[in-house]
Every structure is written in C-alpha cells, then in structure tokens.
Design an enzyme around this catalytic site. Structure first.
Site, short mmCIF file in Angstrom:
data_model
loop_
_atom_site.label_atom_id
_atom_site.label_comp_id
_atom_site.label_asym_id
_atom_site.label_seq_id
_atom_site.Cartn_x
_atom_site.Cartn_y
_atom_site.Cartn_z
N ASP A 132 50.93 67.62 18.12
CA ASP A 132 51.29 67.02 19.42
C ASP A 132 50.75 65.60 19.47
O ASP A 132 50.27 65.12 20.49
CB ASP A 132 50.73 67.85 20.58
CG ASP A 132 51.31 67.41 21.94
OD1 ASP A 132 52.40 66.81 21.96
OD2 ASP A 132 50.66 67.66 22.97
N ASP A 143 43.24 66.48 22.34
CA ASP A 143 44.27 67.48 22.66
C ASP A 143 44.76 68.22 21.41
O ASP A 143 45.94 68.16 21.06
CB ASP A 143 45.45 66.76 23.36
CG ASP A 143 46.16 67.66 24.36
OD1 ASP A 143 45.79 68.84 24.47
OD2 ASP A 143 47.10 67.16 25.02
N1 LIG Z 1 36.75 63.92 25.51
C1 LIG Z 1 37.32 63.28 26.53
N2 LIG Z 1 36.67 62.26 27.16
C2 LIG Z 1 37.24 61.61 28.20
N3 LIG Z 1 38.47 61.91 28.70
C3 LIG Z 1 39.16 62.91 28.12
C4 LIG Z 1 38.63 63.64 27.02
N4 LIG Z 1 39.54 64.57 26.66
C5 LIG Z 1 40.59 64.41 27.49
N5 LIG Z 1 40.37 63.41 28.37
C6 LIG Z 1 41.30 62.94 29.43
O1 LIG Z 1 42.00 64.06 29.95
C7 LIG Z 1 43.41 63.93 29.70
C8 LIG Z 1 44.00 65.29 29.38
O2 LIG Z 1 43.38 65.82 28.22
P1 LIG Z 1 44.25 66.50 27.08
O3 LIG Z 1 43.30 67.15 26.14
O4 LIG Z 1 45.22 65.54 26.53
O5 LIG Z 1 44.98 67.68 27.89
P2 LIG Z 1 46.48 67.91 28.33
O6 LIG Z 1 46.85 69.16 27.61
O7 LIG Z 1 46.41 68.09 29.81
O8 LIG Z 1 47.30 66.73 27.90
C9 LIG Z 1 43.52 62.91 28.60
O9 LIG Z 1 44.75 62.22 28.67
C10 LIG Z 1 42.35 61.99 28.85
O10 LIG Z 1 42.69 61.05 29.86
MG LIG Z 2 47.26 65.43 26.34
#
Ligand SMILES: Nc1ncnc2c1ncn2[C@@H]1O[C@H](COP(=O)(O)OP(=O)(O)O)[C@@H](O)[C@H]1O
Ligand SMILES: [Mg+2]
Length: 236
Positions: free
Chosen positions: A159, A176
């Site tokens: 992804d 993610d």
């Molecule tokens: N380790 C992290 N530190 C800071 N922000 C994070 C982190 N992981 C995710 N985020 C924030 O949260 C959002 C969603 O996380 P993500 O893992 O991409 O989940 P989703 O499945 O909702 O896309 C990311 O786009 C980012 O802005």
């Molecule tokens: Mg994401």
C-alpha cells in the site's frame, strides 16, 4: 480497557490528541512520564470495504489460521499483530520506519514522527515546498527503502504511496504496513508492481522528476544489488 493496559506497560502519562482518524484506525499522540512522544494506532471500525479488501493480504498467512474473520475483535487483534510484526521486521532490516514499541490487542504503539507535538507531513503534503534537489533526495530514499523492504525484510509493502510516507528533517519514514506481505505470498509480485507504479506516477507525473521507468525500478528492486541491509534489534 486496552488503552489503560498500554499506558501502564509503557508508562504513558497521557493521550494528547488525535493525529488522524481514518476509516479503520485512529492514530493518537501519547506522552510518556519522561516526556517522550509515542504514536498509538488503534483499530476500531471494520468497514465492509475493509473486510472485502483484507482477504487478499491474509490468505495463506499462518498468523491468521483459525481466526474467525467475521469476529471484528479477533480480526483486529490479528491485523494489529500483523502490522506490528511487519513494522518490526522492516525496522530490524534497516528500513526507515517508526520504531515499534508494543502491540496489545487492537493497539500498536510506535515512535512518534514529528516535532513539538505536531506530526510530520506526508510527502503528498510537502512535496510542492521542496526544491528539485530535495525532491530527488526524497525519491532516492524512497527507492532505497523499497529495496530494503524487498531485499532485507523480504516483504512487499502493498500500500505504498505518497500518502504513506512521512517527511521529517530531510528524512523519509514509511508507515502503514499492516497489509505488507511476505515474498512467498502468491500476489507479492503483483503488489510490488502496484507499489512501483504508484510511486513512479507520483514522482514522475506529479512531481515532475526524471526517474527510472517502472520496469527498471522493479528490475533494480528485485536484483538486490548493493542494498544497505542494516541490522538493528528492537529489544522487547
Ligand atoms: N508513527 C507516526 N508518527 C506520527 N504520525 C503518524 C504515525 N503513524 C501514522 N501517523 C499519522 O496517522 C495517519 C494515519 O496512519 P496510517 O498508519 O497511514 O493509517 P491509515 O490506515 O488510517 O491510513 C498518517 O497519515 C499520519 O499522518
Ligand atoms: Mg495510511
């Protein structure tokens, strides 16, 4: 409640705001008693789309054997575990990802990528502010880390896009990783091709960089020549 158990185990002081509210998961910023920041990802809602899409990533995965996929709670426990293990495997292989700290039920805790309480931007959100030299640097890091995921962690992200890469102080972080699959997965090559095409479309068409073709990128990734597989351990 699971969140309290996580707070107890990591000596977290408080949850300090929602960083992101996605379709399935919410990401919170939490602060430890020592002031250290954490990102806490909590899986909450299984949309019909999620249930439909998840199957192709978990088929043949022994971690899901015997899990009743219609049971939302169980599904998310297994899914969070899969994300944590993928994150750990990438981290230990030297991929630029947030450091994983803990998985408990439907909750994953990892290093917070940001400064002074604010998360770092996604590359989708900052690329227009970067000059060409810096954009090339970002692409080179993304390409190198795609090689590390494949050659060192032996995974395919599945992804990968400009929405799942953060940018902080000139360094990229890939996030993610729940849906990442082992190279043995029957669709691994298909997922890799999709990742490469997405990244190529962003850097070539949207950001306007002159980069190798998708075919050339796939060839370089799967060749695994001169890839910097760094070994590092997450202590448990
Ligand atoms: N380790 C992290 N530190 C800071 N922000 C994070 C982190 N992981 C995710 N985020 C924030 O949260 C959002 C969603 O996380 P993500 O893992 O991409 O989940 P989703 O499945 O909702 O896309 C990311 O786009 C980012 O802005
Ligand atoms: Mg994401």
């Amino acid at each position: 409640m699971a969140a309290y158990e996580v707070m107890r185990r990591l000596k977290l002081d408080r949850f300090a705001g929602v960083v992101s509210a996605g379709k399935e998961a919410r990401v919170y910023r939490a602060v430890g008693r020592d002031g250290k920041e954490y990102a806490v990802k909590i899986y909450l809602t299984a949309t019909a789309e999620f249930r439909r899409s998840i199957y192709k990533y978990i088929m043949g995965d022994p971690r899901f054997e015997g899990v009743d996929l219609s049971n939302t709670k169980r599904l998310f426990f297994a899914w969070a575990r899969k994300e944590f293990r993928n994150l750990k495997r990438m981290y230990e292989a030297g991929v630029q990802v947030p450091k994983p700290y803990l998985v408990y039920q439907n909750i994953i805790v990892m290093e917070f990528i940001g400064r002074e309480g604010k998360r770092a931007p996604l590359i989708k959100e900052v690329y227009k502010e970067l000059d060409e030299e810096e954009l090339v640097n970002v692409f080179n890091q993304v390409f190198e880390n795609m090689k590390r995921i494949y050659c060192c962690a032996r995974l395919v992200h599945a992804d990968l896009s400009e929405y799942n890469i953060m940018y902080l102080d000139g360094k990229i972080y890939i996030i993610d990783v729940a849906q990442a699959v082992d190279l043995n997965h029957p669709l691994a090559m298909e997922f890799l091709k999709h990742d490469v095409e997405t990244i190529h479309a962003f850097f070539a068409d949207e950001a306007g960089l002159d980069i190798p073709s998708p075919e050339e990128m796939i060839r370089e990734i799967t060749e695994c020549k001169n890839v910097q597989c760094v070994k590092r351990r997450v202590d448990e």
